[in-house]
Write a protein that holds these residues in place. Structure first.
Motif, PDB file in Angstrom:
ATOM      1  N   ARG A  52       3.631   5.390 -10.626  1.00  0.00           N
ATOM      2  CA  ARG A  52       2.973   4.103 -10.468  1.00  0.00           C
ATOM      3  C   ARG A  52       4.004   2.983 -10.636  1.00  0.00           C
ATOM      4  N   ASP A 109       4.581  -1.293  -9.333  1.00  0.00           N
ATOM      5  CA  ASP A 109       3.973  -2.427  -8.670  1.00  0.00           C
ATOM      6  C   ASP A 109       4.948  -3.012  -7.669  1.00  0.00           C
ATOM      7  N   LEU A 147       2.270  -3.256  -0.902  1.00  0.00           N
ATOM      8  CA  LEU A 147       2.415  -1.951  -0.264  1.00  0.00           C
ATOM      9  C   LEU A 147       2.262  -0.834  -1.291  1.00  0.00           C
ATOM     10  N   SER A 148       1.477   0.154  -0.928  1.00  0.00           N
ATOM     11  CA  SER A 148       1.030   1.160  -1.887  1.00  0.00           C
ATOM     12  C   SER A 148       2.014   2.305  -2.036  1.00  0.00           C
ATOM     13  N   ASP A 149       1.837   3.051  -3.135  1.00  0.00           N
ATOM     14  CA  ASP A 149       2.569   4.301  -3.321  1.00  0.00           C
ATOM     15  C   ASP A 149       2.326   5.233  -2.137  1.00  0.00           C
ATOM     16  N   ARG A 150       1.107   5.257  -1.656  1.00  0.00           N
ATOM     17  CA  ARG A 150       0.760   6.182  -0.571  1.00  0.00           C
ATOM     18  C   ARG A 150       1.564   5.882   0.693  1.00  0.00           C
ATOM     19  N   THR A 151       1.770   4.604   0.973  1.00  0.00           N
ATOM     20  CA  THR A 151       2.557   4.208   2.146  1.00  0.00           C
ATOM     21  C   THR A 151       3.984   4.723   2.028  1.00  0.00           C
ATOM     22  N   ARG A 152       4.583   4.560   0.858  1.00  0.00           N
ATOM     23  CA  ARG A 152       5.953   5.027   0.657  1.00  0.00           C
ATOM     24  C   ARG A 152       6.023   6.546   0.661  1.00  0.00           C
TER      25      ARG A 152
END
Length: 222
Positions: A9, A11, A15-20
């Motif tokens: 996690r 911040d 853009l989200s963790d899922r995108t990366r």
């Protein structure tokens, strides 16, 4: 063997963790195997290194304009060059030719190496400094200069990575490679390829690799 990357996690704003993680999954599927490189690619917030208007495309596998007729390389190219540069090695002193927006610099810093980076465009170097500060990666030595000549006062280097295409291998860079050091660079004009050049006891070993497309390596500084 390095442990496989697991999401953490952090911040990074819009853009989200899922995108990366989707970007990292694409890199793995494309053949990137070094988990250190995959972790660095995940951890560096690429959207901080592109114009805000392009931030939603930051984790797509595309190059993007960064101003001054320059581009940020696509993630696969950054990962591939980083993997080639550090394969079988840990740490070391790296010279980057072409700081650009600072993204490749940031990935190298996340990989734990000592980075010296040269950029010929002063305005772009200022932008790279701002981007690296925003990403909280401020330990690179950034230099305004002509990459053809390298940085002899800081040589020798365990690795040199070039993010612009030269027509031939700059002799000054070869002279600044440590024994066992590697130079990873694009070479060519209309048709370019990535080259892996290693300084071995038997002399230089040169290997032509993937076709690529980079902006040209230009002389001087502005």
């Amino acid at each position: 063997m390095a442990a496989r990357l697991t999401p953490q996690r952090q911040d990074y704003g819009m853009l989200s963790d899922r995108t990366r993680m989707r970007m990292v999954d694409r890199l793995r599927q494309a053949g990137i195997k070094d988990e250190r490189v995959l972790a660095a690619m995940y951890e560096v917030p690429r959207h901080l290194f592109v114009d805000q208007a392009l931030a939603t495309r930051a984790y797509d596998d595309v190059s993007l304009p960064i101003g001054h007729a320059q581009t940020i390389s696509q993630p696969l190219t950054v990962a591939r060059m980083s993997e080639l540069l550090l394969a079988g090695k840990h740490g070391g002193k790296i010279l980057e030719i072409g700081t650009g927006c600072g993204y490749q610099t940031a990935v190298l810093l996340k990989l734990g190496v000592d980075v010296f980076s040269i950029e010929r465009l002063g305005a772009l170097l200022d932008k790279a400094r701002q981007n690296l500060r925003a990403a909280r990666l401020v330990h690179a030595r950034l230099v305004h200069g002509d990459g053809h000549f390298g940085l002899p006062e800081a040589a020798p280097f365990d690795g040199i990575i070039m993010t612009a295409a030269a027509r031939a291998v700059p002799e000054a860079l070869i002279a600044q490679l440590a024994a066992g050091g590697r130079l990873i660079m694009p070479m060519g004009d209309a048709e370019q390829h990535l080259w892996h050049i290693e300084n071995t006891p038997q002399g230089l070993q040169k290997t032509r690799l993937d076709p690529v497309k980079f902006v040209p390596l230009l002389p001087g500084r502005n």
